[in-house]
Design a protein around this motif. Structure first.
Motif, mmCIF file in Angstrom:
data_model
loop_
_atom_site.group_PDB
_atom_site.id
_atom_site.type_symbol
_atom_site.label_atom_id
_atom_site.label_comp_id
_atom_site.label_asym_id
_atom_site.label_seq_id
_atom_site.Cartn_x
_atom_site.Cartn_y
_atom_site.Cartn_z
ATOM 1 N N ALA A 229 0.831 -1.205 0.000
ATOM 2 C CA ALA A 229 0.000 0.000 0.000
ATOM 3 C C ALA A 229 0.865 1.254 0.000
ATOM 4 C CB ALA A 229 -0.935 -0.007 1.211
ATOM 5 N N THR B 9 -6.093 0.293 1.563
ATOM 6 C CA THR B 9 -6.091 0.073 0.127
ATOM 7 C C THR B 9 -7.334 0.703 -0.477
ATOM 8 O OG1 THR B 9 -7.168 -2.078 0.463
ATOM 9 C CG2 THR B 9 -4.774 -2.074 0.211
ATOM 10 N N GLY C 2 -7.286 -2.738 4.838
ATOM 11 C CA GLY C 2 -6.042 -3.398 4.467
ATOM 12 C C GLY C 2 -5.442 -4.233 5.578
ATOM 13 N N PRO D 139 -3.414 -3.742 -3.511
ATOM 14 C CA PRO D 139 -3.482 -2.336 -3.917
ATOM 15 C C PRO D 139 -4.065 -2.184 -5.321
ATOM 16 C CG PRO D 139 -1.358 -2.823 -2.915
ATOM 17 C CD PRO D 139 -2.045 -4.139 -3.135
#
Length: 699
Positions: A279, A556, A541, A591
């Motif tokens: 990320a 993300t 995330g 991502p």
């Protein structure tokens, strides 16, 4: 072939080492690490403990060597100056300790790749255990007792301890290790286990198995925590759709799948540098594309409603920077590779990051928000105190997005209250748990790589989707000035709205976020006569519960594809939207740049969505510092919006003030692309639709 970090030449092994090496080769089951474990009292400063272990490895190079048999028939040992393979950290529940120790005892030694000396620092709810493992190949040179004493001495004599903290000597208690791990009897029923997690997460000890999680202040981020902890600690598997359809402990117990919980694998403990997370890497690329402008500044600001002690606030933030190493991270690029580096605690006084009111004359929140960080040489945060027109103290908390996300903000504000209360009493804060660093997560993520199954999930759902957003603007005169221009407006809902829209969401097994999301999609479909739209949103995330309390950038962006059909009812679209959002949470570790690459979208085409929607659940910037002298309330000051990555950005703000919930929505838009008159009409229609839905629930 060995690849090591070393400044020293290899040396030939002695006779004892050759004998043990040969025995290991022929009878590996008979040559095991010697293992000893100590409970550490009092609860240590983990950063200094880690530094003490590194000191031991630095002065005894043979503890971190690899052995290789050459073609000439000689056994050589190669020193390594990268100590990350020697030091591991674990964060577990205390009842898992015996099982973990048994696993460590069974770990085999690989002469070419594994150090002959290993240290594992184990943190439980309120204890720390230190495990040392020594291979017999070093038995002539070292003993475990001597090595632990050296660690103990290095810790006690450590320099660079902050002057506010009192470093107590380590008191080590040897633990006896049973030959086989005891199998604890699980006397708790599934409803009891789930209910206990509800109570702990919501701080509601009187909840019953029939109480609704969302009626007690639960929201999607807290549901993430519950699901992760149940999986990690009890092997109980649930998903988000389960949660919203059956939001009581009793109902969830009927659909939960339980298996034996697995003890997590040993984490890599970096020394002072680490790669970027996936990320962070995406964010850094975008940050670089904007020429490192302030676009990724997060300019938080709050106003204290009562007097606050500036020096105590300074000390409390210093405690946070020590506890959460992401807040003391630098970023440096070498040979097109960017890494993050930890600033040691002993060097923090070399960095300026706090300004009292007396040093803030002429400074405004706007000028602070526009500050351009140099992340290669300064800390990624700036704390500045200002004076409001009414005399109250304003806290400007400017932090760069590379080291913090919204989940982290909740952790920071909770820890700030705890540290402030402790410092008012003249004490350092005592934390209930240790917090693994995002650097550790980054190392592990780099080892594991991209989850191909999760990437395939997104590719299958987004393949062929229409990019961007096209609305009907034929009757609207577009501005002659096409230079980038960002504007924003706010929608406020009345005091009863939260209760009624919550009731509507609950009736349809959905979240408030899903209801807002569906309402926005419905109005955009009408404005553009769309057959589908791709909308971006944020996901935490944090698919690993070990990192729920870690401050860092895990978030993300995820993209959801909404298809519209003729005569589709709002409730049918809401059901589809909720199902899609909730299902995707388990795959939200990928991502967006990897997803778009898998879809064949070139990097220079930007994001596939132009609409972004996310919610600030139980906004942490409206709260209070709880102290023994009474609470100090604070309220958020909204920042000026002058930059946006998205054409239309909808932020849903859920606030809790004096135990009363309220909702509002901020729409930030690129006015050179979406005229103000159009955005104002969209805002009015969204507000009207949501008010109509709330009225349905209140009727």
């Amino acid at each position: 072939m060995l690849t090591l970090n070393t400044d020293s030449a290899p040396s030939i092994a002695n006779e004892h080492e050759e004998f043990i090496w040969m025995q290991q080769l022929q009878e590996p089951e008979q040559v095991k690490y010697q293992l000893a474990v100590w409970q550490v009292n009092p609860y240590p400063d983990l950063a200094i403990l880690h530094k003490s272990i590194v000191h031991l490895l630095e002065i005894h190079s043979d503890l971190n060597v690899r052995y290789q048999f050459t073609d000439d028939g000689d056994l050589y040992k190669y020193p390594d100056t990268d100590f990350s393979a020697c030091i591991q950290t674990e964060q577990i529940q205390e009842k898992q300790l015996v099982t973990l120790l048994a696993q460590l005892m069974q770990q085999s030694w690989q002469p070419e790749t594994t150090p002959p000396f290993l240290v594992t620092v184990i943190s439980t709810e309120n204890k720390v255990f230190l495990v040392l493992r020594l291979h017999p190949i070093l038995a002539q040179q070292f003993t475990l007792d001597d090595l632990i004493q050296e660690v103990q001495a290095a810790y006690t004599s450590s320099t660079g301890v902050p002057h506010q903290l009192e470093l107590l000597p380590l008191d080590l208690t040897v633990l006896n290790i049973p030959d086989t791990p005891a199998q604890p009897e699980n006397t708790e029923s599934l409803p009891d286990i789930i209910l206990a997690e509800f109570r702990n997460t919501l701080a509601e000890p009187d909840m019953s198995a029939d109480d609704d999680f969302f009626d007690f202040g639960g929201h999607s981020l807290l549901a993430t925590r519950v699901i992760g902890n149940l999986q990690k600690n009890h092997g109980i598997k649930l998903n988000f759709n389960d949660f919203f359809k059956s939001p009581t402990a009793g109902a969830l117990a009927k659909i939960a799948r339980q298996q034996q919980p697995a003890v997590s694998a040993a984490e890599v403990q970096p020394d002072q540098s680490a790669p970027l997370t996936l990320a962070q890497d995406f964010l850094w690329q975008a940050y670089s594309a904007f020429d490192f402008s302030p676009i990724y500044n997060l300019p938080f600001a709050i106003e204290f409603q009562q007097p606050v002690n500036e020096e105590i606030l300074h000390q409390a933030f210093n405690d946070l920077i020590i506890r959460h190493i992401g807040l003391r991270t630098l970023f440096k690029t070498d040979k097109q590779q960017t890494r993050q580096y930890t600033v040691p605690v002993a060097e923090l006084n070399q960095y300026k990051w706090f300004w009292p009111v007396s040093d803030s004359h002429g400074v405004t929140l706007s000028s602070e928000a526009a500050y351009k960080f140099d992340l290669t040489r300064e800390l990624p945060l700036r704390i500045r105190l200002l004076t409001a027109d009414n005399g109250n103290t304003v806290l400007s908390f400017l932090v760069h997005h590379m080291v913090i996300d919204e989940w982290s903000l909740n952790t920071i504000m909770t820890d700030l209250s705890h540290a402030y209360a402790a410092r008012l009493q003249g004490q350092a804060p005592v934390w209930a748990n240790t917090v693994p660093a995002i650097h550790e997560f980054a190392c592990r993520q780099q080892q594991n790589g991209i989850n191909r199954q999760h990437l395939d999930y997104w590719r299958s759902r987004l393949q062929g989707a229409k990019k961007g957003l096209t609305l009907n603007t034929d009757a609207i005169t577009l501005p002659e000035n096409t230079a980038p221009q960002v504007k924003w407006l706010e929608i406020r809902f009345d005091s009863a709205f939260h209760q009624h829209i919550s009731a509507f969401a609950k009736l349809h097994h959905a979240s408030i976020f899903s209801v807002f999301y569906t309402a926005i999609a419905t109005i955009l479909q009408k404005e553009g006569d769309l057959d589908e739209i791709v909308i971006g949103t944020s996901a935490s995330g944090r698919t690993d519960p070990n990192y729920f309390d870690t401050v860092g950038y895990f978030t993300t962006m995820v993209a959801h594809r909404t298809r519209f059909t003729p005569q589709q009812s709002f409730t049918a679209l809401l059901a589809d939207t909720s199902e899609q959002i909730n299902e995707s949470m388990d795959y939200a570790d990928i991502p967006i740049n990897y997803i778009q690459q898998a879809l064949g979208i070139p990097d220079n085409e930007g994001l596939m969505f132009d609409v972004y929607i996310h919610i600030h659940s139980n906004n942490a910037l409206n709260g209070q510092l709880n102290t023994a002298r009474g609470a100090i309330p604070y309220r958020q000051i909204l920042p000026e919006r002058n930059e946006s990555m998205f054409g239309l950005h909808f932020e849903i703000m859920e606030n809790q003030i004096n135990n009363q919930y309220s909702l509002s929505m901020i729409i930030t838009y690129q006015a050179h692309r979406y005229p103000t008159v159009l955005v104002e009409r969209i805002a009015t229609e969204v507000q009207q639709l949501l008010n109509d839905l709330a009225k349905q629930a209140s009727a």
